[in-house]
Write a protein that holds these residues in place. Sequence first.
Motif, PDB file in Angstrom:
ATOM      1  N   VAL A 206      74.361 -31.541  -3.774  1.00 23.91           N
ATOM      2  CA  VAL A 206      74.810 -32.542  -2.802  1.00 23.91           C
ATOM      3  C   VAL A 206      75.565 -33.664  -3.511  1.00 23.91           C
ATOM      4  CG1 VAL A 206      74.113 -34.233  -1.063  1.00 23.91           C
ATOM      5  CG2 VAL A 206      72.918 -32.038  -1.219  1.00 23.91           C
ATOM      6  N   SER A 207      76.759 -33.993  -2.984  1.00 19.01           N
ATOM      7  CA  SER A 207      77.537 -35.142  -3.446  1.00 19.01           C
ATOM      8  C   SER A 207      77.679 -36.139  -2.298  1.00 19.01           C
ATOM      9  CB  SER A 207      78.930 -34.702  -3.914  1.00 19.01           C
ATOM     10  OG  SER A 207      78.842 -33.755  -4.952  1.00 19.01           O
ATOM     11  N   LEU A 208      77.735 -37.426  -2.618  1.00 17.10           N
ATOM     12  CA  LEU A 208      77.823 -38.477  -1.596  1.00 17.10           C
ATOM     13  C   LEU A 208      78.904 -39.480  -1.963  1.00 17.10           C
ATOM     14  CD1 LEU A 208      76.667 -40.243   0.822  1.00 17.10           C
ATOM     15  CD2 LEU A 208      75.201 -41.308  -0.930  1.00 17.10           C
ATOM     16  N   SER A 209      79.707 -39.853  -0.968  1.00 18.58           N
ATOM     17  CA  SER A 209      80.635 -40.974  -1.110  1.00 18.58           C
ATOM     18  C   SER A 209      80.447 -41.894   0.086  1.00 18.58           C
ATOM     19  CB  SER A 209      82.089 -40.492  -1.167  1.00 18.58           C
ATOM     20  OG  SER A 209      82.370 -39.864  -2.403  1.00 18.58           O
ATOM     21  N   VAL A 210      80.166 -43.157  -0.174  1.00 20.74           N
ATOM     22  CA  VAL A 210      80.070 -44.163   0.874  1.00 20.74           C
ATOM     23  C   VAL A 210      81.452 -44.778   1.057  1.00 20.74           C
ATOM     24  CG1 VAL A 210      79.033 -46.344   1.583  1.00 20.74           C
ATOM     25  CG2 VAL A 210      77.647 -44.615   0.399  1.00 20.74           C
ATOM     26  N   LEU A 211      81.952 -44.787   2.279  1.00 25.04           N
ATOM     27  CA  LEU A 211      83.295 -45.273   2.582  1.00 25.04           C
ATOM     28  C   LEU A 211      83.206 -46.690   3.123  1.00 25.04           C
ATOM     29  CD1 LEU A 211      84.675 -42.026   4.284  1.00 25.04           C
ATOM     30  CD2 LEU A 211      84.680 -42.654   1.854  1.00 25.04           C
ATOM     31  N   GLN A 212      83.775 -47.621   2.407  1.00 24.98           N
ATOM     32  CA  GLN A 212      83.661 -49.035   2.740  1.00 24.98           C
ATOM     33  C   GLN A 212      84.499 -49.402   3.967  1.00 24.98           C
ATOM     34  OE1 GLN A 212      81.524 -51.019   1.069  1.00 24.98           O
ATOM     35  NE2 GLN A 212      80.975 -49.254  -0.207  1.00 24.98           N
ATOM     36  N   GLY A 213      83.904 -50.173   4.868  1.00 31.98           N
ATOM     37  CA  GLY A 213      84.619 -50.655   6.038  1.00 31.98           C
ATOM     38  C   GLY A 213      84.943 -49.581   7.056  1.00 31.98           C
TER      39      GLY A 213
ATOM     40  N   LYS B 132      71.260 -24.381   0.051  1.00 30.43           N
ATOM     41  CA  LYS B 132      71.571 -24.356  -1.380  1.00 30.43           C
ATOM     42  C   LYS B 132      73.087 -24.357  -1.623  1.00 30.43           C
ATOM     43  CE  LYS B 132      67.178 -24.043  -1.853  1.00 30.43           C
ATOM     44  NZ  LYS B 132      66.399 -25.280  -2.149  1.00 30.43           N
ATOM     45  N   LEU B 133      73.858 -24.353  -0.561  1.00 32.87           N
ATOM     46  CA  LEU B 133      75.316 -24.379  -0.657  1.00 32.87           C
ATOM     47  C   LEU B 133      75.792 -25.744  -1.130  1.00 32.87           C
ATOM     48  CD1 LEU B 133      75.930 -22.862   2.877  1.00 32.87           C
ATOM     49  CD2 LEU B 133      76.344 -21.653   0.730  1.00 32.87           C
ATOM     50  N   PRO B 134      77.023 -25.835  -1.647  1.00 34.44           N
ATOM     51  CA  PRO B 134      77.597 -27.145  -1.964  1.00 34.44           C
ATOM     52  C   PRO B 134      77.727 -27.996  -0.700  1.00 34.44           C
ATOM     53  CG  PRO B 134      78.863 -25.378  -2.996  1.00 34.44           C
ATOM     54  CD  PRO B 134      77.915 -24.720  -2.043  1.00 34.44           C
ATOM     55  N   VAL B 135      77.316 -29.261  -0.801  1.00 35.94           N
ATOM     56  CA  VAL B 135      77.352 -30.180   0.340  1.00 35.94           C
ATOM     57  C   VAL B 135      78.038 -31.476  -0.091  1.00 35.94           C
ATOM     58  CG1 VAL B 135      76.004 -31.481   2.033  1.00 35.94           C
ATOM     59  CG2 VAL B 135      75.192 -29.224   1.264  1.00 35.94           C
ATOM     60  N   LEU B 136      79.000 -31.913   0.697  1.00 39.96           N
ATOM     61  CA  LEU B 136      79.644 -33.210   0.502  1.00 39.96           C
ATOM     62  C   LEU B 136      79.284 -34.099   1.683  1.00 39.96           C
ATOM     63  CD1 LEU B 136      81.658 -35.133  -0.938  1.00 39.96           C
ATOM     64  CD2 LEU B 136      83.469 -34.083   0.466  1.00 39.96           C
ATOM     65  N   ILE B 137      78.707 -35.262   1.399  1.00 47.68           N
ATOM     66  CA  ILE B 137      78.361 -36.233   2.439  1.00 47.68           C
ATOM     67  C   ILE B 137      79.325 -37.410   2.337  1.00 47.68           C
ATOM     68  CG2 ILE B 137      76.588 -37.784   3.331  1.00 47.68           C
ATOM     69  CD1 ILE B 137      74.503 -35.924   2.031  1.00 47.68           C
ATOM     70  N   LEU B 138      80.011 -37.709   3.419  1.00 44.97           N
ATOM     71  CA  LEU B 138      80.885 -38.878   3.498  1.00 44.97           C
ATOM     72  C   LEU B 138      80.320 -39.786   4.589  1.00 44.97           C
ATOM     73  CD1 LEU B 138      84.385 -37.125   3.298  1.00 44.97           C
ATOM     74  CD2 LEU B 138      83.039 -38.126   1.436  1.00 44.97           C
ATOM     75  N   TRP B 139      80.038 -41.028   4.231  1.00 43.50           N
ATOM     76  CA  TRP B 139      79.323 -41.906   5.168  1.00 43.50           C
ATOM     77  C   TRP B 139      80.032 -43.252   5.284  1.00 43.50           C
ATOM     78  CZ3 TRP B 139      74.821 -39.417   6.892  1.00 43.50           C
ATOM     79  CH2 TRP B 139      74.121 -40.081   7.910  1.00 43.50           C
ATOM     80  N   GLY B 140      80.484 -43.590   6.488  1.00 45.57           N
ATOM     81  CA  GLY B 140      81.044 -44.903   6.735  1.00 45.57           C
ATOM     82  C   GLY B 140      79.941 -45.952   6.733  1.00 45.57           C
ATOM     83  N   ASP B 141      80.142 -47.036   5.982  1.00 49.09           N
ATOM     84  CA  ASP B 141      79.066 -48.022   5.841  1.00 49.09           C
ATOM     85  C   ASP B 141      79.051 -49.061   6.961  1.00 49.09           C
ATOM     86  OD1 ASP B 141      81.265 -49.599   5.228  1.00 49.09           O
ATOM     87  OD2 ASP B 141      80.311 -50.566   3.507  1.00 49.09           O
TER      88      ASP B 141
END
Length: 372
Positions: A338-345, A304-313
Motif C-alpha cells: 500500500v502506498s499513500l499520498s495526501v493531496l493538500q487543499g 495483497k495486490l498493489p494499492v495506491l491511496i490518494l486522499w484529499g485533506d
Amino acid sequence: MAGGAVKATAFLQRPPLILPHRHPPVNHLNVRRRRFTGANSINLTNSFACRSTTTNAASGVLTIAPLEVKTIKETCSKWEWRGYTINYFKYQGQNGQKSNPPLLLVHGFGASVAHWRRNIPTLAQTSTVYAIDLLGFGASDKPIGFAYTMETWAQLILDFLEEIVQKPTVLVGNSVGSLACVIAAADAQNSLVKGLVLLNCAGGMNNKAIVDDWRIKLLFPLLWFIDFLLKQKGIASFIFERVRQRESLRNILLSVYGNKDSVDDDLIEIIREPALDEGALDAFVSIVTGPPGPNPVQLMPKIKLPVLILWGDDDPFTPLDGPVGKYFSSLPSKVQNVSLSVLQGVGHCPHDDRPNLVHEKLVPWVATLSSS
C-alpha cells in the motif's frame, strides 16, 4: 424548512465511517450478458487527435484537455447485465498500443462516467480506459423497487472485467465507488484485478456504517429518524426534488470541493440530469436507507495486490482525522503493498477537484505495474 431538509439530506449523502459488518463472499453468477454499442459511437482514436496539452515538469505527465460531456454521452456503449442495461465508456486515445494495464474508473454517489472527463484523455496515453455507470446512476438502468447493495455493485464490476475488458485491470474508484472496488478486489477467486487505486474511500454505502466518530454519533438518532421519513413516499419525493435543484447541488458540491473553480455548470448537470430519470428517487432512498455493506477494515487485509491511496485533506465527508481516514492513512506503515499520498487543499473527489495532482501520482504508479 425546505433548506433544512436539503442540508440534512446532503449530510446523509456523505460516504460514511465504519461499522463492523459480516458479509458473504462475492460469487460470480451464471447470467446472460449482452454487449451492444450505441448507433452514435465513433472512432475515438481518430476523433480526439487534436487536443490541448500541458506537461507537469516534476512528474513528466502530459495532461490533456478534458473531454466534452456531450462527446462522452454520444460515444458510450451499453451492456446487458442480469436483465439491466449498464452504460459504459471506452477510450483508447491517440496511441493504439498501450504499455500499461487497462483502467476501470468507478464513480461515487450521484456521479457517473462523465465525472471522469478531466482524467480520461490523460490516463489514456498509456492505458486503455474504461468508465462505468453503476446500476442506479448515470445512464444505467434505475429499476423501480430495486434493493441496492455494495455487493451488487462489486459483482457488476467483476462481471464487467470478465465480459468486457477480459484482461487484468487496475480498478480506480472514488468514494462508494472505491469501496465497491475494494470488495471486488477482496474476492479471492478473481484474477482480473491487477491493482487498486482508492480516492477518498467510503466506509460504507451510507451512514449506518458509523461507529467511532463522535461528531456523527451525536446525530445518529436524527439520521435514523430521517431514514424513517425517507421511507414515506411523499416526504422522500419532496426532499429529493429539493436536493436535485441546481442551486442545491451547487452548494453541496462547493462544500466538498477544495478547488471551487472545479464546480462548474458541466459538473452540476452531470449530477442533476440522471436524478431526473424514472427510478432515480427509488435509488436515492434505497441507497441512503439500505444496509451499509462490507467493512473496508475487514476487507483490506485480504488484498495483497498493489494499492495506491490518494486522499484529499480537505474532505468533510471522509476526513483524514475520522475513523476511515485514520485507518487508510495508517496502512503504508503496516503493509508493503500500500502506498499513500495526501493531496493538500483537495476535497472528497480528488480526480475532479484537482486532476493534475491525481495524474502526477497515479500515472507513474500504474506504470510500475506494467512489468509486474
